[in-house]
Design an enzyme around this catalytic site. Structure first.
Site, PDB file in Angstrom:
ATOM      1  CG  ASN A   6     -28.320 -18.935 -29.658  1.00 48.56           C
ATOM      2  OD1 ASN A   6     -28.240 -17.784 -29.241  1.00 48.56           O
ATOM      3  ND2 ASN A   6     -28.613 -19.229 -30.914  1.00 48.56           N
TER       4      ASN A   6
ATOM      5  CD  GLU B 226     -29.953 -17.011 -34.077  1.00 46.43           C
ATOM      6  OE1 GLU B 226     -31.057 -17.029 -34.660  1.00 46.43           O
ATOM      7  OE2 GLU B 226     -29.411 -18.041 -33.640  1.00 46.43           O
TER       8      GLU B 226
ATOM      9  CG  ASP C 151     -33.905 -10.735 -37.542  1.00 48.89           C
ATOM     10  OD1 ASP C 151     -34.652 -10.907 -36.554  1.00 48.89           O
ATOM     11  OD2 ASP C 151     -33.627 -11.642 -38.349  1.00 48.89           O
TER      12      ASP C 151
ATOM     13  CD  GLU D  61     -34.101 -22.081 -32.145  1.00 51.06           C
ATOM     14  OE1 GLU D  61     -34.804 -22.981 -32.635  1.00 51.06           O
ATOM     15  OE2 GLU D  61     -33.751 -21.076 -32.793  1.00 51.06           O
TER      16      GLU D  61
ATOM     17  CG  HIS E 109     -34.732 -14.044 -34.671  1.00 57.03           C
ATOM     18  ND1 HIS E 109     -34.007 -13.604 -35.752  1.00 57.03           N
ATOM     19  CD2 HIS E 109     -34.133 -15.184 -34.246  1.00 57.03           C
ATOM     20  CE1 HIS E 109     -33.012 -14.459 -35.980  1.00 57.03           C
ATOM     21  NE2 HIS E 109     -33.064 -15.413 -35.071  1.00 57.03           N
TER      22      HIS E 109
HETATM   23  O1  9MR Z   1     -31.129 -18.021 -41.162  1.00 58.66           O
HETATM   24  C1  9MR Z   1     -31.456 -19.384 -41.170  1.00 58.66           C
HETATM   25  C2  9MR Z   1     -32.300 -19.680 -42.398  1.00 58.66           C
HETATM   26  O2  9MR Z   1     -31.568 -19.476 -43.575  1.00 58.66           O
HETATM   27  C3  9MR Z   1     -32.839 -21.086 -42.311  1.00 58.66           C
HETATM   28  O3  9MR Z   1     -33.715 -21.320 -43.387  1.00 58.66           O
HETATM   29  C4  9MR Z   1     -33.542 -21.271 -40.997  1.00 58.66           C
HETATM   30  C5  9MR Z   1     -34.149 -22.647 -40.826  1.00 58.66           C
HETATM   31  O4  9MR Z   1     -34.718 -22.773 -39.569  1.00 58.66           O
HETATM   32  O5  9MR Z   1     -32.634 -21.036 -39.950  1.00 58.66           O
HETATM   33  C6  9MR Z   1     -32.236 -19.728 -39.921  1.00 58.66           C
HETATM   34  O6  9MR Z   1     -31.472 -19.449 -38.794  1.00 58.66           O
HETATM   35  C7  9MR Z   1     -32.077 -19.725 -37.533  1.00 58.66           C
HETATM   36  C8  9MR Z   1     -30.963 -19.968 -36.559  1.00 58.66           C
HETATM   37  O7  9MR Z   1     -30.137 -21.006 -37.030  1.00 58.66           O
HETATM   38  C9  9MR Z   1     -31.486 -20.309 -35.183  1.00 58.66           C
HETATM   39  N1  9MR Z   1     -32.396 -19.311 -34.718  1.00 58.66           N
HETATM   40  C10 9MR Z   1     -33.483 -18.952 -35.629  1.00 58.66           C
HETATM   41  C11 9MR Z   1     -32.909 -18.575 -36.989  1.00 58.66           C
HETATM   42  C12 9MR Z   1     -34.041 -18.143 -37.908  1.00 58.66           C
HETATM   43  O8  9MR Z   1     -34.857 -19.232 -38.236  1.00 58.66           O
END
Ligand code: 9MR
Length: 450
Positions: free
Chosen positions: A202, A266, A268, A161, A238
């Site tokens: 990513n 990722e 969803d 990011e 997402h």
């Molecule tokens: O799925 C992850 C969640 O359990 C955490 O609380 C969150 C914190 O930011 O991160 C989520 O995963 C993220 C991923 O590492 C990077 N892209 C966005 C995802 C969703 O926030």
């Protein structure tokens, strides 16, 4: 109660007990008829992955993760705050567990993630560092973590990011301290630590052609031109129902044309709750669009979903009132999106119809207990043995069963045929029963037949 084929004791026990209204649910034998997603993906040379939580990799969750997916991404376990919560004090337990599970099940692991602005330990973000110290911290972290799993991970999300929505660099610990070249430095350190891992940048909201994805495109192009090790780009995906970018495949293709791999990392697709059947059907169409776009581009290596079950999704916590974003519901029943992924990977186009179905019902319930039954009926198919599995969502526990051997481990229940009732002929049915405890609520689970 129709065709309750139980012993006379049960029959008399249940005589006169009314079926509780609204507690019937049927589950087609989806997995039994379809090849697992990982087999379909492998036949196309693609990855189908899921983010996982290490502590959950047992019971039904573990079975599905192993059976359906050929790649795992630790959802949180490899993030800096997870692995080094205090400086110099490491906790690899969950990350190791996921890697070991993947190796035991012939799955790839996507390491996630090394250099990010989020989920860093307080000692790092609260510290005051010179540029030289910060660079050393970053490269030491990469050397330690990538080195630990050297030769065992297929892929690393090295930088996560890095961009704002308008395509400018995100102001982070790393950018502010080291300038944009932190990205090249991180990639170079990762390559040194594990020459065989594919190294990715990513990001999210880079699925379609837009200012952010164009900034990422320009970065990857310049890294390639400079000879910086970069193997791929991860498009997180997402997505919101109804908002799959129309330029998704075109965007994947333009990155591929730069000479890098592309992965949907990722995926969803979130829905305003409660999700109705039309929305779940639309979600399935959109899952299929995304997976098909990847299948259509040779250098798109595959798709990872960000959690395979709605019970293990970040969406409801982060976007209150939204959810239902993954291919399986909270009780591990495959949703239309599951079948859509299968279809995009070349599987059968619809869930099987001529099949055997399991119908769960609560036939009597009192203050702390209830009697339940499952009827397995075949129409257009037959069984020579059966196993019915489900997950109890509210702490229900089975104490006794008849006409089946039932075991329960945590929420996961598994009931197999007795020696005398494994055969269910085409047009026939078998019923088994059980007593169980409940408190608070007694929701009806979805039963899967295997
Ligand atoms: O799925 C992850 C969640 O359990 C955490 O609380 C969150 C914190 O930011 O991160 C989520 O995963 C993220 C991923 O590492 C990077 N892209 C966005 C995802 C969703 O926030």
């Amino acid at each position: 109660m129709r065709s309750l084929r139980t012993g006379s004791t049960l029959a008399s026990l249940l005589t006169g007990v009314a079926m509780l209204g609204g507690l019937l649910l049927a589950a087609p034998v989806a997995q039994a008829a379809d090849a697992p997603l990982r087999d379909l993906a492998a036949a196309k040379g693609k990855v189908i992955g899921t983010a996982v939580t290490g502590s959950k990799l047992t019971g039904t969750y573990g079975e599905i993760a192993a059976r359906e997916f050929n790649a795992l991404t630790p959802g949180n376990a490899m993030k800096w705050e997870s692995v080094e919560p205090a400086r110099g004090s490491f906790n690899w337990a969950e990350a190791d567990r996921i890697v070991a599970f993947a190796e035991a099940n012939g799955q790839e692991v996507r390491g996630h993630t090394l250099v990010w602005h989020s989920q860093n330990p307080g000692w790092l973000t609260n510290g005051t560092w010179t540029a030289a110290q910060l660079r050393q911290l970053m490269t030491d972290h990469i050397a330690t973590e990538v080195g630990r799993y050297k030769g065992r991970l297929a892929t690393w999300d090295v930088v996560n990011e890095p961009f704002n929505e308008d395509g400018t660099y995100r102001q982070t610990l790393w950018y502010n301290g080291l300038g944009a070249d932190y990205i090249a430095q991180a990639l170079t350190a990762a390559r040194a630590a594990d020459p065989s891992a594919k190294l990715y940048i990513n990001d999210y909201n880079v699925e379609g052609v837009n200012a952010k994805s164009t900034a990422l495109y320009n970065l990857v192009k310049s890294l390639k031109e400079r000879g910086v090790p970069i193997d791929g780009v991860g498009l997180q995906a997402h997505l919101i129902l109804g908002q799959v970018p129309s330029t998704l495949q075109q965007n994947i293709q333009r990155f591929a044309d730069l000479g890098v791999d592309v992965a949907i990392t990722e995926l969803d697709i979130r829905i305003n709750l409660p999700a109705d059947s039309a929305e779940l059907a639309q979600q399935a169409t959109e899952y299929k669009q995304v997976v098909s776009a990847c299948v259509a581009v040779a250098r798109c290596v595959g798709v990872t979903v960000w959690g395979f079950t709605d019970s293990d999704s970040w969406i409801p916590d982060t976007f209150p009132g939204q959810g239902a974003a993954t291919p399986y519901d909270e009780n591990f029943a495959p949703k239309p999106a599951y079948h859509a992924i299968a279809e995009a990977l070349g599987g059968t186009t619809t869930p099987p119809t001529g099949a055997c179905k399991a119908t769960y019902s609560v036939v009597s319930q009192w203050n702390s207990g209830f009697t339940g039954q499952v009827r397995i009926a075949c129409d257009g198919a037959s069984l020579s043995s059966w196993k019915a599995t489900w997950a109890y969502g509210a702490g229900q526990r089975i104490s006794q069963s008849w006409n089946a051997t039932c075991t329960q481990s945590g929420a996961a229940v598994s009931c197999s045929n007795a020696s005398y009732n494994g055969t269910v002929p085409n047009g026939g049915s078998v019923t088994f029963g059980f007593n169980a405890s409940w408190s608070g609520s007694n929701p009806v689970p979805v039963v899967t037949l295997g």
